[in-house]
Write an enzyme that holds these catalytic residues in place. Structure first.
Site, PDB file in Angstrom:
ATOM      1  CE  LYS A 276      -3.784  -1.882   2.849  1.00  0.00           C
ATOM      2  NZ  LYS A 276      -4.922  -1.668   1.944  1.00  0.00           N
ATOM      3  NE  ARG A 350     -11.111  -9.762  -1.681  1.00  0.00           N
ATOM      4  CZ  ARG A 350     -11.404  -8.825  -2.583  1.00  0.00           C
ATOM      5  NH1 ARG A 350     -11.746  -9.185  -3.815  1.00  0.00           N
ATOM      6  NH2 ARG A 350     -11.379  -7.550  -2.267  1.00  0.00           N
TER       7      ARG A 350
END
Length: 500
Positions: A276, A350
């Site tokens: 990120k 997820r």
């Protein structure tokens, strides 16, 4: 925590730093909404020249000697016929913010005359209590001046209501907010402190606190033994070992109805090798808000001794960066046996949720599964910080959650599971990829999770709390930073729709 007290007679109230007096907005001038008005009329009469009674308007008046309080705070409730439960929540949160800034710690709160209220007195009292409790919280500060934080309220006496009605509501809301505060504390904590092991210890602590709660923690070896290959993959780059936490509450042992809550527990998310940007990483200690939320919910359910069976599952790990980190383009196999090609290591939430869903189906015999995750930036863009999006394969579950959100003013909005978009998860070398295209990211993330239900007849809802779990401003009924969003909504849902 016992913060709230009640007194039917205003004349018998105890001394306090301040008294809160409500006003309705009417055509001519504000109308005092309570019978205590005459005692303080000479104090507030002059202030009414500049006070309209608009909803949320507050003004302090200093008391030069009369009465039992040092200050009078006049509060506008707006027009009686327009007042909603959410309005009550927000105006009394504002009152709390104002009182704390003024260094008041004890307060008498006068209820409007009950016969004049257009909403049920129980609803008014519940939301008044929730509004005060929500803002009676301090997030951790590490500066030398931390002790200068606005003091917390230590005693709130609500006047004009009999204890028989009020005390039950007070104790219930205080129990619920113990769960909210637990959630906030965990989300606000340093990532180096709130590790997977810390989450496991919190779960064990709840099991010791409540006789009806049991905790089981799977360490790294047990995770590998269960073939949780997706959770294990995400954990590869971290120096901190993962944990898989199973926290079970048995409030109705003979019932087969079983709610499984799953919370994403990424205790810090660097993005992995798909790193990120620094600014985007700055708040990633909050990426375990889903885990903190289910711990808060279970704490509240156990404290209220609700006649339900609830299990919280928490896959907990860091998504760190290291030479051993899991890699984009590689394929990993989950507990379900389904293989996943990694399109982005920053779509890790997820993956760990998928193994938790499989665990729930294998071991928990769930009637319904509800998962919580700070899952997608797409949800933040779509709905912002005030509304959480959710997906469900069951209309009854979805409607019940929507009603619970309305009752608690924790707004949810149902989004569609567009089956056409499922093809975006196609992989040539695995059963699926962990990301779709650059469109409809929240939907494709939900569709990814739905695949792991493997067509079993289990009601399921996925709540993406990426926008609502953490706030950059102190406003409305929430403090700055961790909000604890979802705890109140789900406890209400469990109590109303499942406690039978």
């Amino acid at each position: 925590m016992v913060l709230f007290h009640s007194q039917a007679s205003c004349s018998k109230r105890v001394k306090a730093d301040a008294i809160v007096l409500p006003f309705w907005k009417v055509k001519s001038k504000p109308k005092c909404a309570a019978s205590i008005a005459k005692e303080y009329e000479s104090l507030y009469r002059v202030a009414l020249d500049s006070f309209s009674g608009e909803r949320g308007e507050v003004e302090f008046i200093y008391n030069s000697g009369q009465g039992k309080e040092k200050r009078l705070l006049i509060l506008g409730l707006g027009k009686n016929e327009e007042l909603t439960s959410q309005d009550v929540l927000e105006v009394y949160a504002k009152v709390t913010r104002t009182l704390r800034k003024a260094k008041c710690t004890t307060v008498n709160v006068v209820l409007p005359t009950i016969s004049e209220l257009r909403i049920p007195v129980e609803d008014f009292l519940t939301n008044l209590t929730s509004g005060i409790l929500s803002l009676n919280y301090n997030y951790p500060k590490y500066t030398k001046e931390a002790k200068k934080t606005d003091p917390l309220l230590t005693k709130v006496t609500v006047l004009g209501i009999v204890p028989k009605i009020a005390d039950r509501i007070f104790r219930k809301e205080e129990s619920i907010f113990e769960g909210v505060y637990l959630t906030r504390d965990l989300v606000n904590g340093n990532a180096d402190e709130v590790t997977p092991e810390k989450l496991a210890n919190i779960a064990k602590g709840l099991a010791k606190q409540f006789p009806s709660v049991d905790a089981k923690v799977l360490n790294k070896d047990a995770i590998l033994k269960e073939k949780m290959g997706l959770l294990a993959a995400v954990a590869k780059g971290s120096a901190v070992d993962p944990r898989f936490i199973v926290l079970s509450y048995q409030g109705k042992p003979k019932s087969k109805d079983h709610t499984v809550l799953i919370g994403k527990g990424v205790t810090f998310d660097s993005g992995g090798l798909d790193l990120k940007p620094g600014k985007a990483m700055l708040t990633m200690k909050e990426d375990m808000a889903g885990a903190a939320t289910v711990l808060g919910i279970l704490s509240g359910v156990a404290a209220l001794e609700l006649p339900v069976n609830v299990t919280a599952l928490i896959p907990a790990t860091e998504n760190a960066i290291d030479a051993a980190s899991y890699k984009m383009g590689d394929v990993y196999v989950g507990m379900s046996g389904l293989s996943v090609e990694i399109g982005s290591t920053d779509a890790e939430g997820r993956l760990i949720l998928a193994d938790a869903i499989t665990y729930a189906l294998k071991y928990c015999k769930p009637t319904r599964i509800i998962d919580f995750a700070t899952l997608t930036g797409a949800m933040v863009v779509s709905l912002g910080e005030d509304v959480a999006g959710f997906f469900s394969n069951n209309d009854v579950l979805a409607q019940d959650l929507f009603e619970a959100s309305a009752e608690t003013s924790e707004s949810l909005w149902r989004l569609p599971l567009v089956e056409k978009y499922d093809k975006a998860l196609h992989s040539d070398i695995a059963d699926m990829k962990n990301i779709g295209s650059n469109r409809a990211g929240a939907i494709t993330a939900a569709l990814f999770l739905k695949r792991f239900l493997e067509d079993q007849p289990v009601a399921w809802a996925h709540l993406d709390i990426a926008g609502t779990a953490y706030r950059e401003k102190d406003e409305d009924a929430y403090p700055k930073y961790a909000s604890g969003f979802g705890v109140r909504c789900l406890i209400y849902y469990i109590e109303k729709f499942l406690s039978k």
